[in-house]
Design an enzyme around this catalytic site. Structure first.
Site, short mmCIF file in Angstrom:
data_model
loop_
_atom_site.label_atom_id
_atom_site.label_comp_id
_atom_site.label_asym_id
_atom_site.label_seq_id
_atom_site.Cartn_x
_atom_site.Cartn_y
_atom_site.Cartn_z
CB CYS A 105 45.01 5.68 4.64
SG CYS A 105 44.17 6.43 6.04
CG HIS A 262 37.40 -3.36 -1.96
ND1 HIS A 262 38.72 -3.55 -2.27
CD2 HIS A 262 36.71 -3.66 -3.08
CE1 HIS A 262 38.80 -3.96 -3.53
NE2 HIS A 262 37.60 -4.03 -4.04
CG ASN A 286 35.01 -5.52 -6.37
OD1 ASN A 286 35.99 -4.79 -6.36
ND2 ASN A 286 35.02 -6.74 -5.85
#
Length: 700
Positions: A105, A262, A286
């Site tokens: 990850c 995120h 974002n």
């Protein structure tokens, strides 16, 4: 010797520009264009022999050949997985990057951040690749590896289970750039399993060539806002995220519309006057959604009415969707981690950025000579490689009220992931920075001694010794000279490393090492000056021909050494005896006459004295770490690289150098220095040899 030749060749290639992004090194000498054209001409799809569709490419333990996780795996090309495979559709997005059955990850987070910058993405992932035009089952990618850009070629056979990709995949299942990028990265690191576990900053660096630092926002440094502003001025990539505590937290939205787990990017940092006081504001992006912060300083917040209209218009002019402002205090409160990837000057194409000054130095630790361990091992710590840092110019502005020179130091250990297959892993590494005493300033030819480190504290050091690929810290020191000492935590650990220093202002960096020097004592002897006792001894030893051969010398010296209890020795090897004869055989007879034997006998007595004095523990032998001091006593000063060669050549598995090898080393050095001096009468430091001469000297 082959390793030294390879290093010299590599240094020459680097000086000619090989390893830059424009002239990336072909990994395993595989050229993408050549291989693709060969496949197209043959009407065949590429099959990579260097990273085959076999269990060995998957892993060695959890993903090893007999693991339950690898049962039933089939390698398939995208054309066999879906009807209309695409390399990349409409640009790279986070939905292209879904984690599979591999614990990488950290790498996927770095890939996700890479998608925020199209220019940098295109350097790593050439976008002119497809499954349609000129498709030959071959793809290529570029990675930064320890100061060099490397082009890696892969075929497009990917591991699948039950018809699904086993590792990274796109959400739609028809886009394959991320899966092929992961495969190329697995190849350069040895296998897929080698990618399990790591830090996002490692991926950041391999995709950009930058130097990455990170901050836990629960414990920020007092000058973090200024650090962010300066990073943005220098074109750095900044990412932030909110930690998740469970899988259910992933992509969970907070009540103020922030998404956990995120990857956000930081795109601005400004101070504005609001209601008579200065407010620190951070602009966040974002990139993959319309979900925006609803707290203070959001787009519709009344707080903007307290700001000068012109300033407000400037700051709130919408660049793109998903971008919003928030107060710096809210940023610290809501986000968990900030990562800054400081880019190298060659990565930044825009001239408006204030670019870092970059220096890179390569080195290695070698067991027995330059792998001294940390300060806990004072007898060997000083043997580690040493690097001089000259800080000359202070920063233009003092971000924390303190004048000084800001610089980042990153110590990276090389190729350790690749060695996991062999049971190796990351070393525990760190470094110390020492202020150079006034009496040594301006000198780079003195390797700092054991006594220096016994009496001098480090001015700065890495925050910790840790078993990550890189240890990195930011420092601010007054102008002056400093020595940086990188080390493994324990001694005797072999490893290669590179050190990168990013500085705000120009600074000078170079290796601190002893200059090559040979003060060989010339023993003057005339036959008439040799005493009667020695003459009788020589006549007795030499026999009728009045000369001593190498074989006779071996017998003589074995008898002499057998009587000594303070030096453990089985005598001299015939090889050592031959080179001792070669050193003094002026008439080319292959034997020693009276005068020559007298000189050799005097030298051997001197060698015995040095060996005995250096052997402080009275073991009768010499440790390889004591060899440096012994060579100095014999008149030789040599840099670290040569000490590594000497230990590799003359020490045994337990790092012991016996008397035979000690003498052989000294004699060979003396011969080589004398040959060089004869061929370089003007002391230019350079000689030219034809092949026959080179081979003649090399077989000494």
């Amino acid at each position: 010797m082959a390793g030294i030749a390879m290093k010299l060749a590599k240094d020459r290639e680097a000086a000619e520009g090989l390893g830059s992004h424009e002239r990336a090194i072909k990994y395993l000498n595989q050229d993408y264009e050549t291989l693709r054209n060969e496949c197209l001409e043959a009407g065949a799809l590429f099959q990579d022999p260097s990273f085959p569709a076999l269990p060995s490419s998957l892993g060695f333990k959890e993903l090893g050949p007999y693991s339950s996780k690898t049962r039933g795996i089939e390698w398939k090309r995208p054309t066999e997985i879906c009807a209309d495979p695409q390399f990349i559709i409409g640009g790279a997005t986070r939905t292209d990057i879904c984690q599979g059955a591999l614990g990488d990850c950290w790498l996927l987070a770095a890939i996700a951040s890479l998608t925020l910058n199209e220019e940098i993405l295109a350097r790593v992932v050439p976008l002119d690749q497809s499954f349609q035009e000129n498709y030959a089952g071959i793809f290529h990618f570029q990675f930064w590896q320890y100061g060099e850009w490397v082009e890696v070629v892969v075929d497009d056979r990917l591991p699948t289970k039950d018809g699904e990709l086993l590792f990274v995949h796109s959400a739609e299942g028809s886009e394959f750039w991320s899966a092929l990028l992961e495969k190329a990265y697995a190849k350069i690191n040895g296998c897929y399993e080698a990618l399990s576990g790591g830090a996002t900053t490692e991926g950041f660096e391999d995709f950009t060539g930058g130097i990455a630092e990170w901050y836990e926002l629960r414990k920020p440094p007092p000058n973090l806002f200024k650090i962010i502003q300066k990073a943005l001025e220098k074109g750095s990539l900044l990412g932030c995220s909110i930690d998740i505590t469970s899988a259910a937290d992933s992509e969970a939205v907070t009540y103020q519309k922030l998404v956990k787990g995120h990857a956000y990017s930081v795109t601005g940092a400004e101070e504005v006057e609001s209601s008579g006081s200065l407010q620190k504001l951070i602009r966040i992006r974002n990139p993959w959604g319309q979900v925006e912060w609803t707290g203070k300083w959001n787009d519709n917040c009344p707080s903007w009415n307290t700001v000068d209209p012109e300033v407000r218009a400037n700051l709130t002019e919408r660049q793109e969707d998903g971008e919003f402002w928030m107060s710096f205090s809210d940023f610290l409160r809501h986000y968990s981690r900030l990562e800054i990837c400081n880019l190298t000057p060659d990565t930044l194409t825009c001239d408006s950025y204030k670019k870092w000054k970059l220096t890179k130095m390569d080195g290695n630790w070698r067991r027995g000579s330059t792998a001294g361990g940390c300060r806990n091992y004072p007898n060997t710590f000083w043997m580690n490689p040493q690097y001089l840092i000259k800080l000359e110019e202070e920063d233009e502005d003092d971000e924390d009220g303190e004048r000084g020179c800001t610089f980042l130091v990153g110590l990276i250990q090389k190729h350790r992931r690749r060695q996991r297959k062999m049971g190796e892993d990351m070393h525990t590494i760190g470094f110390g920075i020492y202020e150079v005493p006034e009496e040594l300033t301006g000198q780079t030819n003195i390797h700092l001694s054991k006594n220096f480190f016994l009496t001098t504290r480090a001015r700065e050091r890495s925050d910790t010794f840790i078993n990550l690929r890189e240890v990195l810290n930011r420092f601010k020191l007054p102008p002056g000279e400093y020595v940086l000492v990188p080390s493994t935590f324990e001694p005797h650990k072999n490893g290669d490393f590179c050190i990168r220093v990013f500085s705000e202002k120009k600074a000078d960096y170079q290796t601190v090492d002893d200059e090559i020097e040979a003060n060989i004592e010339e023993i003057e002897a005339n036959e008439e000056d040799i005493g009667d006792g020695f003459r009788r001894l020589f006549a007795q030893l030499a026999g009728e021909d009045a000369e001593i051969s190498a074989f006779e010398l071996q017998t003589i010296l074995r008898r002499v050494l057998a009587k000594r209890e303070d030096i453990k020795s089985d005598g001299f090897s015939i090889e050592t005896c031959k080179i001792m004869v070669d050193m003094l055989d002026e008439d080319g007879s292959g034997k020693l006459g009276l005068k020559e034997f007298y000189i050799l006998w005097t030298k051997i007595q001197k060698y015995q004295k040095i060996y005995r004095e250096i052997d402080v523990d009275r073991s009768g032998t010499m440790n390889s770490y004591e060899m440096r001091k012994a060579l100095e006593e014999a008149g030789f000063k040599l840099p670290c690289q040569l000490h590594q060669v000497i230990v590799a050549r003359f020490a045994d598995d337990e790092l012991i150098i016996d008397f035979d090898n000690f003498v052989r080393c000294l004699v060979r050095l003396e011969i080589l220095f004398k040959i060089f001096k004869q061929l370089d009468p003007e002391n230019t430091g350079t000689i030219q040899l034809d092949l026959i001469s080179w081979l003649s000297f090399s077989v000494l």
